[in-house]
Design a protein around this motif. Structure first.
Motif, short mmCIF file in Angstrom:
data_model
loop_
_atom_site.label_atom_id
_atom_site.label_comp_id
_atom_site.label_asym_id
_atom_site.label_seq_id
_atom_site.Cartn_x
_atom_site.Cartn_y
_atom_site.Cartn_z
N SER A 191 6.42 4.62 3.56
CA SER A 191 5.16 4.86 3.57
C SER A 191 4.27 5.09 2.16
O SER A 191 2.63 4.61 2.30
N GLU A 192 4.21 4.60 1.36
CA GLU A 192 4.17 4.30 0.03
C GLU A 192 3.81 2.78 0.02
O GLU A 192 2.22 3.31 -0.99
N GLU A 211 5.71 8.90 8.52
CA GLU A 211 7.14 9.85 8.38
C GLU A 211 7.10 10.73 9.06
O GLU A 211 8.28 11.66 9.38
N ALA A 212 6.09 11.17 10.47
CA ALA A 212 6.49 12.29 11.26
C ALA A 212 7.47 11.78 11.76
O ALA A 212 8.03 12.48 12.70
N ARG A 213 7.63 10.08 12.44
CA ARG A 213 8.84 9.63 13.48
C ARG A 213 10.11 9.88 12.71
O ARG A 213 10.95 10.10 13.64
N THR A 214 9.68 9.22 12.04
CA THR A 214 11.13 9.71 10.60
C THR A 214 11.70 11.28 10.93
O THR A 214 13.18 11.34 11.05
N THR A 215 11.16 12.21 10.29
CA THR A 215 11.26 13.34 10.58
C THR A 215 11.94 13.65 11.38
O THR A 215 12.35 14.79 11.46
N ASN A 216 10.75 13.51 12.76
CA ASN A 216 11.61 13.93 13.47
C ASN A 216 12.92 13.90 14.50
O ASN A 216 13.58 14.51 14.81
N HIS A 217 13.19 12.26 13.79
CA HIS A 217 14.20 11.53 14.39
C HIS A 217 15.24 12.62 13.38
O HIS A 217 16.51 12.78 13.52
N ARG A 218 14.80 12.45 12.06
CA ARG A 218 15.51 13.23 11.09
C ARG A 218 16.59 14.34 11.54
O ARG A 218 18.31 14.85 11.95
#
Length: 71
Positions: free
Chosen positions: A4-5, A60-67
């Motif tokens: 992301s960075e 980031e949104a996809r990673t956050t939702n998965h977590r």
């Protein structure tokens, strides 16, 4: 530096080939995701261009939702 960075630091749009390699997917799948609105893209003639900041947000949104679903 996270993906992301790295994307946020990028100054130019990404091509479909770059995004396919980044997401490890096929052209058909990427085009399907773009057409369905799952991945943000800009159409330029016959090609899609990807704003790296929008793509970073999407990742980031996809990673956050998965977590969240795993926890």
């Amino acid at each position: 530096m996270s993906l992301s960075e790295e994307l946020r630091a990028r100054q130019s749009f990404l091509t479909s080939v770059e995004v396919m390699n980044l997401l490890q997917t096929t052209r058909g799948t990427l085009c399907e995701w773009v057409r369905s609105g799952r991945v943000p893209a800009i159409r330029s003639g016959n090609a899609y261009l990807f704003d790296p900041r929008d793509l970073a947000d999407w990742i980031e949104a996809r990673t956050t939702n998965h977590r969240r679903s795993v926890a």
